[in-house]
Design an enzyme around this catalytic site. Structure first.
Site, short mmCIF file in Angstrom:
data_model
loop_
_atom_site.label_atom_id
_atom_site.label_comp_id
_atom_site.label_asym_id
_atom_site.label_seq_id
_atom_site.Cartn_x
_atom_site.Cartn_y
_atom_site.Cartn_z
N HIS A 30 17.08 34.61 43.82
CA HIS A 30 16.15 34.75 44.95
C HIS A 30 16.55 35.87 45.92
O HIS A 30 15.72 36.70 46.28
CB HIS A 30 16.04 33.40 45.68
CG HIS A 30 14.77 33.24 46.46
ND1 HIS A 30 14.22 32.01 46.70
CD2 HIS A 30 13.95 34.14 47.06
CE1 HIS A 30 13.10 32.17 47.40
NE2 HIS A 30 12.92 33.45 47.64
N TYR A 32 11.09 26.73 48.06
CA TYR A 32 9.72 26.44 48.49
C TYR A 32 9.45 24.93 48.44
O TYR A 32 8.38 24.49 48.87
CB TYR A 32 8.68 27.16 47.60
CG TYR A 32 8.78 28.66 47.55
CD1 TYR A 32 9.61 29.36 48.42
CD2 TYR A 32 8.04 29.39 46.62
CE1 TYR A 32 9.70 30.74 48.35
CE2 TYR A 32 8.13 30.77 46.56
CZ TYR A 32 8.97 31.45 47.43
OH TYR A 32 9.06 32.81 47.35
P1 NAP Z 1 0.61 37.21 51.14
O1 NAP Z 1 0.27 36.74 49.78
O2 NAP Z 1 0.71 38.67 51.41
O3 NAP Z 1 -0.43 36.61 52.19
C1 NAP Z 1 -0.78 35.28 52.21
C2 NAP Z 1 -1.77 35.08 53.35
O4 NAP Z 1 -2.97 35.82 53.09
C3 NAP Z 1 -2.18 33.62 53.51
O5 NAP Z 1 -2.29 33.39 54.91
C4 NAP Z 1 -3.56 33.56 52.85
O6 NAP Z 1 -4.34 32.56 53.47
C5 NAP Z 1 -4.10 34.94 53.14
N1 NAP Z 1 -5.06 35.41 52.13
C6 NAP Z 1 -4.95 35.36 50.79
N2 NAP Z 1 -6.02 35.88 50.18
C7 NAP Z 1 -6.85 36.28 51.17
C8 NAP Z 1 -8.13 36.89 51.19
N3 NAP Z 1 -8.78 37.20 50.07
N4 NAP Z 1 -8.70 37.16 52.42
C9 NAP Z 1 -8.05 36.85 53.55
N5 NAP Z 1 -6.85 36.27 53.62
C10 NAP Z 1 -6.24 35.99 52.42
O7 NAP Z 1 1.98 36.54 51.67
P2 NAP Z 1 3.14 35.61 51.10
O8 NAP Z 1 2.66 34.22 50.87
O9 NAP Z 1 4.28 35.82 52.01
O10 NAP Z 1 3.55 36.27 49.69
C11 NAP Z 1 3.00 35.87 48.46
C12 NAP Z 1 4.02 35.14 47.62
O11 NAP Z 1 5.18 35.92 47.41
C13 NAP Z 1 4.58 33.85 48.27
O12 NAP Z 1 3.66 32.78 48.23
C14 NAP Z 1 5.80 33.63 47.41
O13 NAP Z 1 5.41 33.06 46.16
C15 NAP Z 1 6.30 35.06 47.22
N6 NAP Z 1 7.37 35.48 48.17
C16 NAP Z 1 8.61 35.76 47.66
C17 NAP Z 1 9.63 36.16 48.51
C18 NAP Z 1 10.98 36.48 47.93
O14 NAP Z 1 11.94 36.62 48.68
N7 NAP Z 1 11.11 36.58 46.63
C19 NAP Z 1 9.41 36.29 49.89
C20 NAP Z 1 8.13 36.02 50.38
C21 NAP Z 1 7.11 35.62 49.52
P3 NAP Z 1 -5.09 31.39 52.64
O15 NAP Z 1 -4.05 30.63 51.85
O16 NAP Z 1 -5.73 30.56 53.71
O17 NAP Z 1 -6.10 32.08 51.75
#
Ligand code: NAP
Length: 281
Positions: free
Chosen positions: A113, A51
């Site tokens: 990861h 990241y």
């Molecule tokens: P997510 O958390 O499902 O969705 C994030 C999106 O939702 C962003 O566009 C955010 O926009 C929006 N959002 C958040 N709260 C909201 C609300 N209350 N209302 C409306 N929209 C909202 O997706 P993600 O970032 O892919 O996953 C979360 C975390 O998981 C990542 O940041 C990372 O740390 C981890 N991850 C790990 C892996 C792995 O392989 N281990 C893979 C993918 C992700 P805003 O920021 O504008 O609020």
């Protein structure tokens, strides 16, 4: 500031039932967003070498100490060893580099990861992580994107069960079989992309109706569903109001039927992230 409840991991660590994703939170605005998250009550920050924000995570933890009076030990910092550092010695070096980038004393939760099965080194990587925990450079050790077969191999070969498996999990992909296996083995499930990266999930009528019945937002209904499945969701939000909204999920409870209705949205992964085939370096 609300208190996010914790559960106890298989190594005795108190682990929050909700954390903050940090993918794409970088530079000064990223640090500000993480400090806002800590101010909103989050005590688990989910980072990774890939990241490219470990420096920012460390800075946010230090700033929270000075500006918010939240001590270093109250925050759990996660980072992850990338595929290119698999293997015993590369993992040891990767952990040292992450600790240096964070500028902290240790990594609280260290994850592999992706398993990258064609590389064939996740077992060796796990052995290094066990040594890192014994040396005290990392607190808890776990994995991400591991299948039941891969978890079984790690446990059978080393006798050490991962504390956490962080996997894709949201209403479109509820992972019932893997969660059942985690429960059996005492592995905490962590949900990545818990909001399905927003997508159209938050406009599903099933979710809108359940949210309305409880006087909460669709996002809160989805995040509460993760709590009741027994998984720590790590929603990413750069927006302080949405961070507060996402953390305000411990004052209501879904019925079993509502949990089942949300799980009924199952249709599969968001993208082709099957860890048997998808690999990341
Ligand atoms: P997510 O958390 O499902 O969705 C994030 C999106 O939702 C962003 O566009 C955010 O926009 C929006 N959002 C958040 N709260 C909201 C609300 N209350 N209302 C409306 N929209 C909202 O997706 P993600 O970032 O892919 O996953 C979360 C975390 O998981 C990542 O940041 C990372 O740390 C981890 N991850 C790990 C892996 C792995 O392989 N281990 C893979 C993918 C992700 P805003 O920021 O504008 O609020």
């Amino acid at each position: 500031m609300p208190t996010i409840p914790t559960v106890t991991l298989n190594d005795g660590t108190a682990f929050p039932e909700l954390g903050l994703g940090t993918y794409n939170l970088r530079e000064a605005s990223g640090v500000d967003a993480m400090v806002a998250g800590i101010s909103a009550g989050y005590r688990l920050l989910d980072s990774a070498v890939n990241y490219k924000n470990e420096r920012e995570v460390g800075e946010a933890v230090r700033r929270a100490g000075g500006e918010l009076g939240v001590a270093r030990d109250e925050i759990l910092v996660t980072t992850k060893v990338p595929g290119r550092d698999h293997g015993y010695d590369p993992t040891m070096a990767s952990a040292e580099a992450s600790v240096a980038a964070l500028g902290l004393d240790r990594i609280d939760l260290y994850l592999i990861h992706w398993p990258n099965p064609s590389v064939g080194k996740y077992l060796e990587t796990w052995q290094a992580m066990i040594a890192l925990r014994e040396a005290g450079l990392v607190g808890s050790i776990g994995v991400s994107n591991f299948t039941e077969a891969m978890l079984t191999e790690l446990i059978d070969e080393t006798g050490v069960t991962p504390a956490v498996n962080q996997v894709e999990l949201h209403p479109y992909f509820p992972q019932a079989a893997l969660r059942a296996f985690h429960r059996e083995r005492g592995i905490r499930t962590e949900s990545w992309s818990p909001l399905a990266r927003r997508s159209e999930l938050l406009t599903e009528s099933v979710i809108a109706d359940i949210a309305a019945a409880h006087g909460v937002t669709p996002t809160q209904a989805v995040l509460r569903w993760h709590v009741q499945l027994g998984s720590t969701a790590i929603p990413k939000s750069a927006n302080p109001e949405r961070q507060v909204e996402n953390a305000d999920i411990f004052g209501f409870e879904l019925t079993d039927d509502e949990v089942a209705a949300i799980s009924g949205l199952e249709r599969g992964r968001l993208w082709d992230g099957d860890p048997n085939h998808h690999e990341e370096m």
